[in-house]
Design a protein around this motif. Structure first.
Motif, PDB file in Angstrom:
ATOM      1  N   GLN A  59     -24.599  22.734  55.787  1.00 24.12           N
ATOM      2  CA  GLN A  59     -25.212  21.603  56.471  1.00 24.12           C
ATOM      3  C   GLN A  59     -24.147  20.617  56.950  1.00 24.12           C
ATOM      4  O   GLN A  59     -24.253  20.053  58.044  1.00 24.12           O
ATOM      5  CB  GLN A  59     -26.203  20.907  55.530  1.00 24.12           C
ATOM      6  N   LEU A  60     -23.103  20.412  56.145  1.00 28.02           N
ATOM      7  CA  LEU A  60     -21.997  19.549  56.567  1.00 28.02           C
ATOM      8  C   LEU A  60     -21.322  20.108  57.814  1.00 28.02           C
ATOM      9  O   LEU A  60     -20.991  19.364  58.751  1.00 28.02           O
ATOM     10  CB  LEU A  60     -20.973  19.418  55.437  1.00 28.02           C
ATOM     11  N   GLU A  63     -23.360  19.580  60.929  1.00 25.74           N
ATOM     12  CA  GLU A  63     -23.388  18.197  61.392  1.00 25.74           C
ATOM     13  C   GLU A  63     -21.988  17.658  61.689  1.00 25.74           C
ATOM     14  O   GLU A  63     -21.814  16.456  61.889  1.00 25.74           O
ATOM     15  CB  GLU A  63     -24.111  17.329  60.357  1.00 25.74           C
ATOM     16  N   ASP A  64     -21.004  18.559  61.710  1.00 26.56           N
ATOM     17  CA  ASP A  64     -19.633  18.217  62.105  1.00 26.56           C
ATOM     18  C   ASP A  64     -19.067  17.078  61.263  1.00 26.56           C
ATOM     19  O   ASP A  64     -18.513  16.102  61.776  1.00 26.56           O
ATOM     20  CB  ASP A  64     -19.596  17.848  63.594  1.00 26.56           C
ATOM     21  N   LEU A  65     -19.197  17.218  59.951  1.00 32.55           N
ATOM     22  CA  LEU A  65     -18.706  16.208  59.022  1.00 32.55           C
ATOM     23  C   LEU A  65     -17.466  16.712  58.293  1.00 32.55           C
ATOM     24  O   LEU A  65     -17.372  17.894  57.939  1.00 32.55           O
ATOM     25  CB  LEU A  65     -19.788  15.853  58.004  1.00 32.55           C
ATOM     26  N   ALA A  66     -16.533  15.803  58.040  1.00 35.09           N
ATOM     27  CA  ALA A  66     -15.349  16.156  57.255  1.00 35.09           C
ATOM     28  C   ALA A  66     -15.705  16.368  55.789  1.00 35.09           C
ATOM     29  O   ALA A  66     -15.043  17.120  55.072  1.00 35.09           O
ATOM     30  CB  ALA A  66     -14.299  15.055  57.379  1.00 35.09           C
ATOM     31  N   GLY A  67     -16.752  15.699  55.354  1.00 33.46           N
ATOM     32  CA  GLY A  67     -17.192  15.786  53.974  1.00 33.46           C
ATOM     33  C   GLY A  67     -18.300  14.789  53.740  1.00 33.46           C
ATOM     34  O   GLY A  67     -18.781  14.124  54.672  1.00 33.46           O
ATOM     35  N   ALA A 100     -15.742  18.006  50.200  1.00 25.62           N
ATOM     36  CA  ALA A 100     -15.148  18.296  51.502  1.00 25.62           C
ATOM     37  C   ALA A 100     -15.859  19.487  52.126  1.00 25.62           C
ATOM     38  O   ALA A 100     -16.245  20.432  51.426  1.00 25.62           O
ATOM     39  CB  ALA A 100     -13.660  18.590  51.355  1.00 25.62           C
ATOM     40  N   THR A 101     -16.030  19.449  53.431  1.00 18.77           N
ATOM     41  CA  THR A 101     -16.639  20.585  54.112  1.00 18.77           C
ATOM     42  C   THR A 101     -15.794  21.834  53.916  1.00 18.77           C
ATOM     43  O   THR A 101     -16.315  22.932  53.703  1.00 18.77           O
ATOM     44  CB  THR A 101     -16.792  20.275  55.615  1.00 18.77           C
ATOM     45  N   ASP A 102     -14.499  21.666  53.965  1.00 18.87           N
ATOM     46  CA  ASP A 102     -13.564  22.771  53.728  1.00 18.87           C
ATOM     47  C   ASP A 102     -12.426  22.220  52.876  1.00 18.87           C
ATOM     48  O   ASP A 102     -11.376  21.840  53.384  1.00 18.87           O
ATOM     49  CB  ASP A 102     -13.044  23.322  55.058  1.00 18.87           C
ATOM     50  N   GLY A 103     -12.676  22.136  51.576  1.00 15.40           N
ATOM     51  CA  GLY A 103     -11.695  21.523  50.690  1.00 15.40           C
ATOM     52  C   GLY A 103     -12.287  21.329  49.309  1.00 15.40           C
ATOM     53  O   GLY A 103     -13.264  21.989  48.942  1.00 15.40           O
ATOM     54  N   PRO A 104     -11.756  20.398  48.537  1.00 10.07           N
ATOM     55  CA  PRO A 104     -12.146  20.288  47.133  1.00 10.07           C
ATOM     56  C   PRO A 104     -13.467  19.564  46.906  1.00 10.07           C
ATOM     57  O   PRO A 104     -13.962  18.825  47.759  1.00 10.07           O
ATOM     58  CB  PRO A 104     -10.991  19.486  46.529  1.00 10.07           C
TER      59      PRO A 104
END
Length: 432
Positions: A59-60, A63-67, A100-104
């Protein structure tokens, strides 16, 4: 103290005691034997946790979210399965998490509480939270909010893939302004979490089946305790005790009323003494084992007198409404179509109608809320009933100024092969 990934394991932290999940020490949990007798297997909670985090991150991404920064205790639990003083932190925002969308996944919790999440492998790091609400900081709350914002902004810049667009499910204006001063593009994202929570993994349904069964055992204990002379509050306490004893967590409302207090609905339980033949109506609204909600309503007649024709008529209509609406539930049906096709209450009951005809359920009441067609223009919104969702169907039947009313509710699992009623407690004025 920051605790990095891989260090949160039993025995690593000095003085830490193992954290028991709901299935540990099963012999001492009265629900264990009840679940075994009912053939209800334990859910795979690792699969549940992985699925929930994946749903949130999808979902993040959409919606183009960093986190996202999560303050709501139920959203924190959905993303991490970490819990700590769940009710207290609903109104004291001292815990939060950054995903994070792609992270911790970074959990911020009360100091010296790292041992509470030793068993949760999807949390990459635990840090002490910076609470910036007035109770904790008094006139220094703005100073604390700046410290909090510095840490969040650093995480977004470090793990946002160049984006400064960050979601927050709940945030007071002081913290929001502090983030914006640091250049972050803040987005209100309670909808993000709600949409992520909508569809359920099969192992979530396994957990919910156990929660419902435990809740129903507590409801049976209520029924067996119901006799003339007991107060509403004493009867309601049976639900609390039975839920907690079986690994449940709390009850969200006090919706139990008797006799003339059943009309209109929403009277909270009191010290009224229940009399023979009184109608007793309640809504469980409880958070059970594994943190999953059990939301069912029943209406009973207190032993000592036979149900009256009016009590029977109201109850029969309520059952007819739920059966009709349950038969409608299927993937692909829009919310408006469901509202249009739902059972239309006779005009004399409409002024006292319940707020919704259906709502989602998971860790608590969740998206969506489907309104009566009469309320659609004022409050309704459309969407689609998907497969693998849990919906609650509700009805209240009582005329304005009438002597009594009936409240009923079922918890339904909607799948490709049809709708299944999860709560099997008898829909009867005098259950046996």
């Amino acid at each position: 103290m920051r605790v990095p990934a891989g260090s949160m394991r039993s025995g690593h932290l000095r003085g830490a005691s193992p954290v028991l999940d709901i299935d540990s020490g099963a012999a001492s949990n009265p629900a264990a034997a009840e679940w075994e007798a009912a053939g209800l297997r334990a859910p795979d909670m690792d699969a549940v946790r992985s699925w929930r985090l994946q749903q949130l991150r999808q979902q993040l991404e959409a919606e183009d979210l960093a986190g996202i920064v999560l303050f709501d205790p139920l959203n924190i639990r959905y993303a991490t399965d970490a819990t700590n003083m769940q009710v207290w932190t609903t109104h004291n925002p001292v815990r939060y998490a950054f995903v994070a969308t792609d992270g911790p996944v970074v959990l911020f919790d009360l100091a010296r509480c790292e041992h509470l999440v030793e068993h949760l492998p999807l949390i990459d790091e635990v840090r002490p939270a910076t609470g910036w609400f007035f109770f904790e900081n008094g006139p220094r709350e703005a100073e604390a909010a700046d410290r909090w914002a510095d840490e969040i902004a650093d995480l977004v810049r470090s793990h946002g893939r160049g984006s400064l667009r960050v979601g927050l499910d709940k945030c007071e204006s002081l913290g929001l302004a502090a983030l914006q001063r640091r250049g972050l593009d803040t987005v209100a994202t309670m909808r993000t979490a709600e949409l992520a929570r909508y569809r359920k993994h099969p192992e979530e349904i396994a957990a919910m089946r156990r929660a419902v069964h435990a809740g129903q055992q507590a409801v049976w204990e209520m029924w067996h305790a119901l006799e003339p002379g007991i107060t509403e509050a004493q009867l309601w306490s049976q639900l609390h005790a039975g839920n907690i004893a079986r690994g449940g967590e709390w009850v969200e409302t006090r919706l139990l009323s008797s006799g003339p207090r059943t009309n209109p609905w929403f009277a909270e339980c009191s010290h009224r003494v229940i009399e023979a033949g009184d109608l007793v109506c309640f809504d469980t609204d409880l958070i059970g084992p594994y943190g999953y909600a059990v939301d069912m309503s029943r209406s009973w007649v207190t032993p000592g007198r036979e149900p009256t024709s009016q009590q029977q008529s109201l109850h029969s209509l309520g059952c007819e409404v739920l059966a009709h609406n349950c038969a409608l539930l299927e993937p692909g049906l829009t919310f408006r179509e469901f509202a249009e096709r739902s059972y239309q209450l006779p005009d004399r009951y409409l002024p006292n109608r319940y707020a919704d005809i259906a709502h989602g359920l998971g860790l608590s009441t969740e998206y969506p809320m489907i309104h009566y067609i009469q309320d659609w223009d004022a409050y309704g919104y459309d969407g689609v009933i998907e497969d693998s969702v849990v919906m609650c169907l509700e009805v209240y039947v009582g005329e304005p100024g009438g002597p009594v009313g009936v409240k009923l509710e079922n918890q339904i699992y909607v799948a490709d092969n049809g709708a299944e009623v999860l709560d099997t407690f008898p829909m009867s004025l005098t259950p046996h």
